[in-house]
Design a protein around this motif. Structure first.
Motif, PDB file in Angstrom:
ATOM      1  N   GLY A  64     -39.251  59.910   1.716  1.00  0.00           N
ATOM      2  CA  GLY A  64     -39.801  60.594   2.520  1.00  0.00           C
ATOM      3  C   GLY A  64     -40.796  61.905   1.379  1.00  0.00           C
ATOM      4  O   GLY A  64     -41.218  62.258   0.958  1.00  0.00           O
ATOM      5  N   GLN A  65     -39.523  62.307   0.111  1.00  0.00           N
ATOM      6  CA  GLN A  65     -39.513  62.763  -0.553  1.00  0.00           C
ATOM      7  C   GLN A  65     -40.632  62.838  -1.303  1.00  0.00           C
ATOM      8  O   GLN A  65     -41.472  63.970  -2.140  1.00  0.00           O
ATOM      9  CB  GLN A  65     -37.735  63.575  -1.203  1.00  0.00           C
ATOM     10  CG  GLN A  65     -36.853  64.032  -0.537  1.00  0.00           C
ATOM     11  CD  GLN A  65     -35.397  63.617  -1.266  1.00  0.00           C
ATOM     12  OE1 GLN A  65     -35.542  63.409  -2.544  1.00  0.00           O
ATOM     13  NE2 GLN A  65     -34.178  64.597  -0.515  1.00  0.00           N
ATOM     14  N   LEU A  66     -40.912  61.944  -1.875  1.00  0.00           N
ATOM     15  CA  LEU A  66     -42.049  61.015  -2.502  1.00  0.00           C
ATOM     16  C   LEU A  66     -42.779  61.762  -2.283  1.00  0.00           C
ATOM     17  O   LEU A  66     -44.011  61.570  -2.896  1.00  0.00           O
ATOM     18  CB  LEU A  66     -41.896  59.062  -2.599  1.00  0.00           C
ATOM     19  CG  LEU A  66     -41.528  59.778  -4.459  1.00  0.00           C
ATOM     20  CD1 LEU A  66     -41.482  59.947  -5.443  1.00  0.00           C
ATOM     21  CD2 LEU A  66     -41.594  57.809  -4.797  1.00  0.00           C
ATOM     22  N   CYS A  67     -43.243  61.084  -1.066  1.00  0.00           N
ATOM     23  CA  CYS A  67     -44.463  61.098  -0.150  1.00  0.00           C
ATOM     24  C   CYS A  67     -44.912  62.643  -0.033  1.00  0.00           C
ATOM     25  O   CYS A  67     -45.589  62.878  -0.343  1.00  0.00           O
ATOM     26  CB  CYS A  67     -44.333  61.147   1.651  1.00  0.00           C
ATOM     27  SG  CYS A  67     -44.087  58.911   1.567  1.00  0.00           S
ATOM     28  N   MET A  68     -43.979  63.388  -0.320  1.00  0.00           N
ATOM     29  CA  MET A  68     -44.558  65.076   0.087  1.00  0.00           C
ATOM     30  C   MET A  68     -44.797  65.232  -1.440  1.00  0.00           C
ATOM     31  O   MET A  68     -45.846  66.132  -1.317  1.00  0.00           O
ATOM     32  CB  MET A  68     -42.668  65.959  -0.158  1.00  0.00           C
ATOM     33  CG  MET A  68     -43.241  67.265   0.621  1.00  0.00           C
ATOM     34  SD  MET A  68     -41.714  68.220   1.090  1.00  0.00           S
ATOM     35  CE  MET A  68     -41.744  69.830   1.381  1.00  0.00           C
ATOM     36  N   ALA A  69     -43.959  64.782  -2.331  1.00  0.00           N
ATOM     37  CA  ALA A  69     -44.317  65.564  -3.724  1.00  0.00           C
ATOM     38  C   ALA A  69     -45.952  64.871  -4.282  1.00  0.00           C
ATOM     39  O   ALA A  69     -46.257  65.641  -4.741  1.00  0.00           O
ATOM     40  CB  ALA A  69     -43.086  65.168  -4.679  1.00  0.00           C
ATOM     41  N   TRP A  70     -45.916  63.655  -3.601  1.00  0.00           N
ATOM     42  CA  TRP A  70     -47.044  62.648  -3.947  1.00  0.00           C
ATOM     43  C   TRP A  70     -48.292  63.176  -4.180  1.00  0.00           C
ATOM     44  O   TRP A  70     -49.308  63.585  -4.415  1.00  0.00           O
ATOM     45  CB  TRP A  70     -47.517  61.287  -3.613  1.00  0.00           C
ATOM     46  CG  TRP A  70     -47.635  60.068  -4.766  1.00  0.00           C
ATOM     47  CD1 TRP A  70     -48.773  60.518  -4.743  1.00  0.00           C
ATOM     48  CD2 TRP A  70     -47.463  59.520  -5.367  1.00  0.00           C
ATOM     49  NE1 TRP A  70     -49.606  59.127  -5.309  1.00  0.00           N
ATOM     50  CE2 TRP A  70     -48.453  58.420  -6.120  1.00  0.00           C
ATOM     51  CE3 TRP A  70     -45.825  58.922  -4.718  1.00  0.00           C
ATOM     52  CZ2 TRP A  70     -48.134  57.582  -6.947  1.00  0.00           C
ATOM     53  CZ3 TRP A  70     -45.538  57.552  -6.085  1.00  0.00           C
ATOM     54  CH2 TRP A  70     -46.793  57.183  -7.295  1.00  0.00           C
ATOM     55  N   ALA A  71     -48.553  63.192  -2.268  1.00  0.00           N
ATOM     56  CA  ALA A  71     -49.555  64.434  -2.167  1.00  0.00           C
ATOM     57  C   ALA A  71     -49.626  65.890  -2.254  1.00  0.00           C
ATOM     58  O   ALA A  71     -51.100  65.686  -2.620  1.00  0.00           O
ATOM     59  CB  ALA A  71     -49.405  65.025  -0.909  1.00  0.00           C
ATOM     60  N   ALA A  72     -49.127  66.176  -3.408  1.00  0.00           N
ATOM     61  CA  ALA A  72     -49.290  68.108  -3.641  1.00  0.00           C
ATOM     62  C   ALA A  72     -49.557  67.422  -5.218  1.00  0.00           C
ATOM     63  O   ALA A  72     -50.448  68.220  -5.870  1.00  0.00           O
ATOM     64  CB  ALA A  72     -47.458  68.610  -3.799  1.00  0.00           C
ATOM     65  N   CYS A  73     -48.979  66.788  -5.491  1.00  0.00           N
ATOM     66  CA  CYS A  73     -49.983  66.186  -6.978  1.00  0.00           C
ATOM     67  C   CYS A  73     -50.490  66.379  -7.435  1.00  0.00           C
ATOM     68  O   CYS A  73     -51.519  66.054  -7.796  1.00  0.00           O
ATOM     69  CB  CYS A  73     -49.328  64.925  -7.350  1.00  0.00           C
ATOM     70  SG  CYS A  73     -46.783  65.443  -8.687  1.00  0.00           S
ATOM     71  N   VAL A  74     -51.479  65.333  -6.231  1.00  0.00           N
ATOM     72  CA  VAL A  74     -52.760  65.633  -5.706  1.00  0.00           C
ATOM     73  C   VAL A  74     -53.734  66.152  -5.993  1.00  0.00           C
ATOM     74  O   VAL A  74     -54.599  66.713  -6.315  1.00  0.00           O
ATOM     75  CB  VAL A  74     -53.164  64.342  -4.448  1.00  0.00           C
ATOM     76  CG1 VAL A  74     -54.735  64.206  -4.234  1.00  0.00           C
ATOM     77  CG2 VAL A  74     -52.486  63.364  -4.459  1.00  0.00           C
ATOM     78  N   GLY A  75     -53.110  67.337  -5.197  1.00  0.00           N
ATOM     79  CA  GLY A  75     -53.740  68.772  -5.077  1.00  0.00           C
ATOM     80  C   GLY A  75     -53.739  69.865  -5.970  1.00  0.00           C
ATOM     81  O   GLY A  75     -54.606  69.823  -6.672  1.00  0.00           O
ATOM     82  N   ILE A  76     -53.053  69.425  -6.701  1.00  0.00           N
ATOM     83  CA  ILE A  76     -52.531  70.339  -7.780  1.00  0.00           C
ATOM     84  C   ILE A  76     -53.085  70.029  -9.450  1.00  0.00           C
ATOM     85  O   ILE A  76     -53.967  70.544  -9.175  1.00  0.00           O
ATOM     86  CB  ILE A  76     -51.259  69.916  -8.228  1.00  0.00           C
ATOM     87  CG1 ILE A  76     -50.526  71.188  -7.796  1.00  0.00           C
ATOM     88  CG2 ILE A  76     -50.481  70.504 -10.041  1.00  0.00           C
ATOM     89  CD1 ILE A  76     -48.657  71.231  -7.213  1.00  0.00           C
ATOM     90  N   ALA A  77     -53.748  68.663  -9.372  1.00  0.00           N
ATOM     91  CA  ALA A  77     -53.982  67.571  -9.949  1.00  0.00           C
ATOM     92  C   ALA A  77     -55.647  68.852  -9.864  1.00  0.00           C
ATOM     93  O   ALA A  77     -56.868  68.296 -10.577  1.00  0.00           O
ATOM     94  CB  ALA A  77     -54.035  66.021  -9.959  1.00  0.00           C
ATOM     95  N   ALA A  78     -56.600  68.136  -8.481  1.00  0.00           N
ATOM     96  CA  ALA A  78     -57.794  68.729  -8.315  1.00  0.00           C
ATOM     97  C   ALA A  78     -57.977  70.028  -8.627  1.00  0.00           C
ATOM     98  O   ALA A  78     -58.896  70.528  -8.817  1.00  0.00           O
ATOM     99  CB  ALA A  78     -58.292  68.489  -7.304  1.00  0.00           C
ATOM    100  N   LEU A  79     -56.897  70.948  -8.510  1.00  0.00           N
ATOM    101  CA  LEU A  79     -57.016  72.690  -8.483  1.00  0.00           C
ATOM    102  C   LEU A  79     -57.172  72.845 -10.211  1.00  0.00           C
ATOM    103  O   LEU A  79     -57.843  73.781 -10.510  1.00  0.00           O
ATOM    104  CB  LEU A  79     -55.201  73.310  -8.287  1.00  0.00           C
ATOM    105  CG  LEU A  79     -55.137  73.466  -6.861  1.00  0.00           C
ATOM    106  CD1 LEU A  79     -53.998  74.094  -6.359  1.00  0.00           C
ATOM    107  CD2 LEU A  79     -57.132  74.623  -6.276  1.00  0.00           C
TER     108      LEU A  79
END
Length: 277
Positions: free
Chosen positions: A72-87
């Motif tokens: 669950g923690q990994l899913c949350m962090a993974w999605a955040a990383c996708v957005g941060i990479a785009a930013l």
């Protein structure tokens, strides 16, 4: 016979039992979202990344992986990383990170793709189209109007169910009412935004309708997922609405559609000007 009328009245009033909570939540949520969209910059980026992480957490929870679990923690962090990479400007890298989530398993990967595509689309529309804030406000407003219109007209008029096996509460009257509200809202917003081109009214109507149809498809898809997983709401963070997925499920389909349409608009113009050269 004597008990039928009170029972019917109670059932009818029950249709509106969550209205107060929905209104209060919206009174807080709408100004906050509008401010972030209009201001842009890191404020908007933080809003989208936070929403992506929160929705990914809710998706994982529906499959039995809460925040207390490593997955669950990994899913949350993974999605955040996708957005941060785009930013950071690494759009290709964001797509690769999203694709690599297949290691989480097919069910959780599907959530990463759905949420990731929506989040990247919202970032793209704000930063890469013109007028960025107006484009996102058009999209979010039409989705919200479709949802609100469907809620109000469905409870006022009732009638045949739209998809009883998926979501028994949804009606054809609600779907049509939501479509009509999005069309009217789309016309108004497209006409009032700075730099409106000729044909803004009818284009706002057409693309407002497309956004509403996409939003309702996303709503039904999330309802089908919740029914399959045996849950009523994806979360409880938004009183009267449920979770972030419950509130923003329409954007999971509408945002990618709008981003794809924007690729056909000349000079990075708003997506409802697609086809103009």
């Amino acid at each position: 016979m004597g008990r039928a009328a009170p029972a019917a009245a109670a059932g009818k009033s029950g249709n509106w039992k969550d209205l107060r909570a929905r209104v209060l939540s919206a009174a807080v949520l709408v100004p906050c979202v509008a401010l972030c969209v209009w201001y842009g910059g890191l404020l908007y980026g933080a809003l989208i990344v936070g929403a992506m992480a929160g929705m990914a957490m809710e998706w994982a929870r529906m499959f039995g992986f809460g925040l207390e679990t490593r997955r669950g923690q990994l899913c949350m962090a993974w999605a955040a990383c996708v957005g941060i990479a785009a930013l950071a400007g690494h759009w290709g890298g964001a797509l690769l990170v999203m694709a690599a989530a297949i290691v989480l398993g097919p069910a959780l990967w599907a959530g990463q793709v759905a949420i990731g595509c929506a989040g990247l689309s919202l970032l793209w529309l704000r930063y890469m189209s013109e007028p960025g804030a107006g484009v996102v406000l058009f999209l979010v407003a039409c989705v919200a109007l479709s949802d609100t219109g469907a809620y109000m007209t469905g409870r006022l008029f009732g009638g045949p169910k739209l998809a009883p096996r998926i979501s028994p509460a949804k009606t054809w009257s609600g779907s049509i009412g939501g479509l009509g509200c999005a069309v009217l809202g789309g016309m108004l917003i497209a006409a009032l935004l700075p730099g409106a081109l000729p044909g803004a009214l009818w284009r706002g109507a057409v693309f407002g309708a497309l956004v509403a149809i996409a939003a309702q498809a996303g709503d039904l898809a999330e309802s089908a997922l919740k029914r399959a997983r045996g849950v009523k709401d994806s979360g409880t963070i938004l009183p009267g609405h449920g979770g972030l997925l419950d509130r923003f499920d329409g954007l999971l389909v509408a945002a990618p559609m709008a981003a794809l349409l924007s690729l056909g608009a000349a000079g990075g113009a708003a997506f409802w000007y697609v086809g103009l050269r």
